[in-house]
Design a protein around this motif. Sequence first.
Motif, PDB file in Angstrom:
ATOM      1  N   ASP A  40       0.821  -1.204   0.000  1.00 55.70           N
ATOM      2  CA  ASP A  40       0.000   0.000   0.000  1.00 55.70           C
ATOM      3  C   ASP A  40       0.864   1.266   0.000  1.00 55.70           C
ATOM      4  N   ASP A  41       2.139   1.120  -0.293  1.00 55.77           N
ATOM      5  CA  ASP A  41       3.066   2.243  -0.327  1.00 55.77           C
ATOM      6  C   ASP A  41       2.576   3.268  -1.343  1.00 55.77           C
ATOM      7  N   SER A  42       2.560   4.519  -0.948  1.00 55.05           N
ATOM      8  CA  SER A  42       2.083   5.551  -1.854  1.00 55.05           C
ATOM      9  C   SER A  42       3.186   6.070  -2.763  1.00 55.05           C
ATOM     10  N   ALA A  43       4.419   5.660  -2.515  1.00 55.03           N
ATOM     11  CA  ALA A  43       5.517   6.093  -3.378  1.00 55.03           C
ATOM     12  C   ALA A  43       5.291   5.545  -4.782  1.00 55.03           C
ATOM     13  N   ASP A  44       5.513   6.367  -5.769  1.00 52.12           N
ATOM     14  CA  ASP A  44       5.285   5.971  -7.153  1.00 52.12           C
ATOM     15  C   ASP A  44       6.543   5.323  -7.714  1.00 52.12           C
ATOM     16  N   THR A  45       6.810   4.080  -7.277  1.00 54.28           N
ATOM     17  CA  THR A  45       8.046   3.400  -7.650  1.00 54.28           C
ATOM     18  C   THR A  45       8.106   3.047  -9.131  1.00 54.28           C
ATOM     19  N   LEU A  46       6.964   2.943  -9.782  1.00 52.96           N
ATOM     20  CA  LEU A  46       6.944   2.611 -11.205  1.00 52.96           C
ATOM     21  C   LEU A  46       6.940   3.846 -12.095  1.00 52.96           C
ATOM     22  N   GLY A  47       6.821   5.003 -11.515  1.00 57.58           N
ATOM     23  CA  GLY A  47       6.730   6.251 -12.276  1.00 57.58           C
ATOM     24  C   GLY A  47       7.805   6.431 -13.328  1.00 57.58           C
ATOM     25  N   PRO A  48       9.081   6.197 -12.994  1.00 57.42           N
ATOM     26  CA  PRO A  48      10.124   6.388 -14.010  1.00 57.42           C
ATOM     27  C   PRO A  48       9.979   5.450 -15.212  1.00 57.42           C
ATOM     28  N   LEU A  49       9.593   4.207 -14.975  1.00 56.25           N
ATOM     29  CA  LEU A  49       9.389   3.278 -16.091  1.00 56.25           C
ATOM     30  C   LEU A  49       8.199   3.703 -16.942  1.00 56.25           C
ATOM     31  N   VAL A  50       7.142   4.116 -16.289  1.00 51.34           N
ATOM     32  CA  VAL A  50       5.949   4.553 -17.010  1.00 51.34           C
ATOM     33  C   VAL A  50       6.274   5.792 -17.844  1.00 51.34           C
ATOM     34  N   GLN A  51       7.102   6.670 -17.296  1.00 52.67           N
ATOM     35  CA  GLN A  51       7.517   7.859 -18.037  1.00 52.67           C
ATOM     36  C   GLN A  51       8.301   7.466 -19.290  1.00 52.67           C
ATOM     37  N   LEU A  52       9.184   6.476 -19.164  1.00 56.03           N
ATOM     38  CA  LEU A  52       9.922   5.977 -20.336  1.00 56.03           C
ATOM     39  C   LEU A  52       8.963   5.449 -21.398  1.00 56.03           C
ATOM     40  N   LEU A  53       7.940   4.723 -20.961  1.00 56.46           N
ATOM     41  CA  LEU A  53       6.943   4.201 -21.903  1.00 56.46           C
ATOM     42  C   LEU A  53       6.227   5.327 -22.638  1.00 56.46           C
ATOM     43  N   ALA A  54       5.862   6.358 -21.900  1.00 56.56           N
ATOM     44  CA  ALA A  54       5.123   7.479 -22.485  1.00 56.56           C
ATOM     45  C   ALA A  54       5.981   8.276 -23.467  1.00 56.56           C
ATOM     46  N   GLU A  55       7.271   8.347 -23.204  1.00 55.96           N
ATOM     47  CA  GLU A  55       8.153   9.156 -24.052  1.00 55.96           C
ATOM     48  C   GLU A  55       8.659   8.418 -25.279  1.00 55.96           C
ATOM     49  N   SER A  56       8.632   7.101 -25.252  1.00 58.19           N
ATOM     50  CA  SER A  56       9.202   6.314 -26.347  1.00 58.19           C
ATOM     51  C   SER A  56       8.167   6.021 -27.427  1.00 58.19           C
ATOM     52  N   ASP A  57       8.641   5.999 -28.674  1.00 52.27           N
ATOM     53  CA  ASP A  57       7.813   5.572 -29.799  1.00 52.27           C
ATOM     54  C   ASP A  57       8.320   4.251 -30.371  1.00 52.27           C
ATOM     55  N   ASP A  58       9.312   3.661 -29.721  1.00 53.75           N
ATOM     56  CA  ASP A  58       9.916   2.409 -30.163  1.00 53.75           C
ATOM     57  C   ASP A  58       9.153   1.240 -29.539  1.00 53.75           C
TER      58      ASP A  58
END
Length: 151
Positions: A23-41
Motif C-alpha cells: 500500500d506504499d504511496s511512493a510511485d516506484t513505477l513512475g520512471p518506467l511509465v515515463q519511459l513508456l510514455a516518451e518512447s515511440d519504439d
Amino acid sequence: MRILAITIVVSACWMSLAGAAADDSADTLGPLVQLLAESDDAAFQLDILKGMSEALKGRAGMKMPENWPAASAKLAKSTNPEVRAMAQSLSSFFGDPAVMEAMRKTVIDKNAPVETRRKALSDLIESKQATLAPFLQDLIADTDLRAQAML
C-alpha cells in the motif's frame, strides 16, 4: 547497449518494488511509465512492459502510477499487438476502471474470438476484484469459459 540500459532500469525499479509495502504511496513505477510514455519504439516499450509485468507477478494492491493513464492511452494505440495486450494486462492489474469494463464486455461478447475472451477473463481474474464473483458465476453457463470461470 539498449538491453543493458533496460535491464538496469527494470532491475532498479524491481528492487524498489521488492522493498515497498503493497500500500506504499511512493510511485516506484513512475520512471518506467515515463519511459513508456516518451518512447515511440515498440520493441523498447515491449521490453519495459515485460519487465514491469514480471516484477509485479504475485503482488497485489499496487497503486496505479499517477502517469499510467496517459502512458496506457498511448500504448493502446500502438501498431504492435503485443504492446497493446501487455498494456491492457497491466491496466487490469492496476484496476483501471475503463479497462476493466472493456474486458468484461469482451468476455461476454460471443462474437469475439474465444482466445481473446479467455485472455480478457484471465486478466480480470488476475485483478482479484472483490466484485468479480457474481460475474464469474454468470459465466458458468458459457461453455467456452466455464472451466476458467470456475477456477
